[in-house]
Design an enzyme around this catalytic site. Structure first.
Site, PDB file in Angstrom:
ATOM      1  N   HIS A  97      -1.572  -6.047  -1.968  1.00  0.00           N
ATOM      2  CA  HIS A  97      -2.756  -5.745  -1.319  1.00  0.00           C
ATOM      3  C   HIS A  97      -3.988  -6.791  -1.422  1.00  0.00           C
ATOM      4  CE1 HIS A  97      -2.811  -5.073  -5.747  1.00  0.00           C
ATOM      5  NE2 HIS A  97      -4.319  -5.282  -5.662  1.00  0.00           N
ATOM      6  N   HIS A  99      -8.033  -7.873  -1.659  1.00  0.00           N
ATOM      7  CA  HIS A  99      -9.352  -7.275  -1.855  1.00  0.00           C
ATOM      8  C   HIS A  99     -10.198  -7.870  -0.833  1.00  0.00           C
ATOM      9  CE1 HIS A  99      -8.429  -6.052  -6.171  1.00  0.00           C
ATOM     10  NE2 HIS A  99      -7.299  -6.934  -5.993  1.00  0.00           N
TER      11      HIS A  99
HETATM   12  P1  5GP Z   1      -5.035  -5.847  -8.743  1.00  0.00           P
HETATM   13  O1  5GP Z   1      -5.774  -6.118 -10.173  1.00  0.00           O
HETATM   14  O2  5GP Z   1      -3.899  -5.682  -8.899  1.00  0.00           O
HETATM   15  O3  5GP Z   1      -5.633  -7.250  -7.849  1.00  0.00           O
HETATM   16  O4  5GP Z   1      -5.951  -4.821  -8.011  1.00  0.00           O
HETATM   17  C1  5GP Z   1      -5.726  -3.393  -8.124  1.00  0.00           C
HETATM   18  C2  5GP Z   1      -6.855  -2.763  -7.756  1.00  0.00           C
HETATM   19  O5  5GP Z   1      -6.405  -1.447  -7.464  1.00  0.00           O
HETATM   20  C3  5GP Z   1      -8.080  -2.535  -8.704  1.00  0.00           C
HETATM   21  O6  5GP Z   1      -9.408  -3.152  -8.219  1.00  0.00           O
HETATM   22  C4  5GP Z   1      -8.240  -1.224  -8.986  1.00  0.00           C
HETATM   23  O7  5GP Z   1      -9.596  -0.904  -9.340  1.00  0.00           O
HETATM   24  C5  5GP Z   1      -7.697  -0.508  -7.827  1.00  0.00           C
HETATM   25  N1  5GP Z   1      -7.082   0.836  -8.097  1.00  0.00           N
HETATM   26  C6  5GP Z   1      -6.182   1.018  -9.203  1.00  0.00           C
HETATM   27  N2  5GP Z   1      -5.702   2.604  -8.802  1.00  0.00           N
HETATM   28  C7  5GP Z   1      -6.551   2.774  -7.796  1.00  0.00           C
HETATM   29  C8  5GP Z   1      -6.402   3.999  -7.300  1.00  0.00           C
HETATM   30  O8  5GP Z   1      -5.834   5.076  -7.665  1.00  0.00           O
HETATM   31  N3  5GP Z   1      -7.273   4.439  -6.166  1.00  0.00           N
HETATM   32  C9  5GP Z   1      -7.981   3.188  -5.843  1.00  0.00           C
HETATM   33  N4  5GP Z   1      -8.672   3.606  -4.593  1.00  0.00           N
HETATM   34  N5  5GP Z   1      -7.917   2.141  -6.199  1.00  0.00           N
HETATM   35  C10 5GP Z   1      -7.145   1.761  -7.229  1.00  0.00           C
END
Ligand code: 5GP
Ligand code: ZN
Length: 130
Positions: A97, A99
């Protein structure tokens, strides 16, 4: 199944800002800043480095379009576009993903610190290019 695959399948609700056959963009549940968005391929890859180059390119093209839309519709002054890859880089959900973090002023809660260089640039160049 990973949490984003569950969201893609509609088993977990999300706030969708874009969807087509291959991609989904949703509001991040944590809203680091107003409008913080996640753009993801529907096909599961654990992380960005695992994606074939053409699919990674397609994803980033969509990120460009959506970031422009988000910045302009929300009146942001800019944005950070961020891909955490693997736990060491802060990745907590192992489904690729991107951001999009809209930025509104210099004193918000988001900060990245790029520290003073302590490495030999030529040594790095040699390792990457040879
Ligand atoms: P990472 O740390 O893997 O780059 O980002 C994961 C992101 O996914 C985090 O910013 C977190 O807030 C978001 N996230 C985790 N679980 C969910 C969810 O169930 N729904 C949504 N919309 N975002 C999520
Ligand atoms: Zn997944």
């Amino acid at each position: 199944m990973c949490i984003f695959c569950e969201i893609i399948k509609g088993n977990i609700p999300s706030s969708k800002i874009y969807e087509d056959d291959n991609y989904l963009a949703i509001l991040d549940i944590s809203q680091t800043t107003y409008g913080h968005t996640l753009v993801m391929p529907k096909k599961h890859y654990d992380n960005f480095l695992q994606m074939p180059e053409n699919e990674a390119g397609e994803l980033m093209s969509l990120v460009n379009t959506l970031a422009n839309k988000i910045v302009s519709k929300l009146d942001a002054k800019g944005c950070n576009i961020l891909i955490n890859t693997n736990e060491v880089a802060g990745q907590s959900v192992l489904h690729t993903h991107v951001h999009i973090i809209p930025r509104y002023d210099l004193n918000d809660t988001v900060s990245f610190s790029f520290k003073e260089n302590k490495f030999d640039l030529n040594e790095i160049l040699n390792k990457i290019n040879n």
